[in-house]
Design a protein around this motif. Structure first.
Motif, short mmCIF file in Angstrom:
data_model
loop_
_atom_site.label_atom_id
_atom_site.label_comp_id
_atom_site.label_asym_id
_atom_site.label_seq_id
_atom_site.Cartn_x
_atom_site.Cartn_y
_atom_site.Cartn_z
N ARG A 144 0.82 -1.21 0.00
CA ARG A 144 0.00 0.00 0.00
C ARG A 144 0.85 1.25 0.00
O ARG A 144 0.52 2.24 -0.66
N MET A 145 1.95 1.23 0.72
CA MET A 145 2.83 2.39 0.77
C MET A 145 3.49 2.63 -0.59
O MET A 145 3.64 3.77 -1.01
N ARG A 146 3.86 1.58 -1.28
CA ARG A 146 4.48 1.72 -2.60
C ARG A 146 3.50 2.29 -3.61
O ARG A 146 3.86 3.14 -4.41
N THR A 147 2.26 1.84 -3.58
CA THR A 147 1.29 2.35 -4.54
C THR A 147 0.90 3.79 -4.23
O THR A 147 0.64 4.56 -5.13
N SER A 148 0.88 4.16 -2.95
CA SER A 148 0.53 5.54 -2.62
C SER A 148 1.67 6.49 -2.97
O SER A 148 1.43 7.66 -3.29
N ILE A 149 2.90 6.02 -2.94
CA ILE A 149 4.04 6.86 -3.30
C ILE A 149 4.08 7.09 -4.80
O ILE A 149 4.36 8.19 -5.27
N THR A 150 3.78 6.05 -5.59
CA THR A 150 3.86 6.18 -7.03
C THR A 150 2.66 6.91 -7.63
O THR A 150 2.72 7.33 -8.78
N ASP A 151 1.59 7.07 -6.88
CA ASP A 151 0.40 7.76 -7.41
C ASP A 151 0.56 9.24 -7.46
O ASP A 151 1.19 9.96 -6.93
#
Length: 72
Positions: free
Chosen positions: A65-72
């Motif tokens: 979840r942290m990775r997807t929120s950073i890349t968004d």
């Protein structure tokens, strides 16, 4: 009443049996029964494995979840 209890347990459990069932292509009910029966025979060792696997899966989902929120 029983259905509400089952829904509560499935919603707030770690999802270890579901994850293993999907990865190994085995019925989730069989994996749950394996954990229950083996915990009686092995004096709780599978429960320790279950909780450790649950913690690892929770950390893994948190990192995703942290990775997807950073890349968004």
């Amino acid at each position: 009443m029983l259905q509400r209890l089952l829904t509560f347990l499935e919603r707030y459990s770690f999802g270890v049996c579901t994850y293993l069932g999907e990865r190994l292509d085995i019925s989730i009910a069989k994996i749950r029964l394996f954990f229950i029966y083996s915990s009686f025979l092995a004096v709780g060792f599978p429960l320790i494995f279950y909780f450790c696997a649950g913690i690892v899966l929770d950390i893994r989902n948190y990192v995703k979840r942290m990775r997807t929120s950073i890349t968004d």
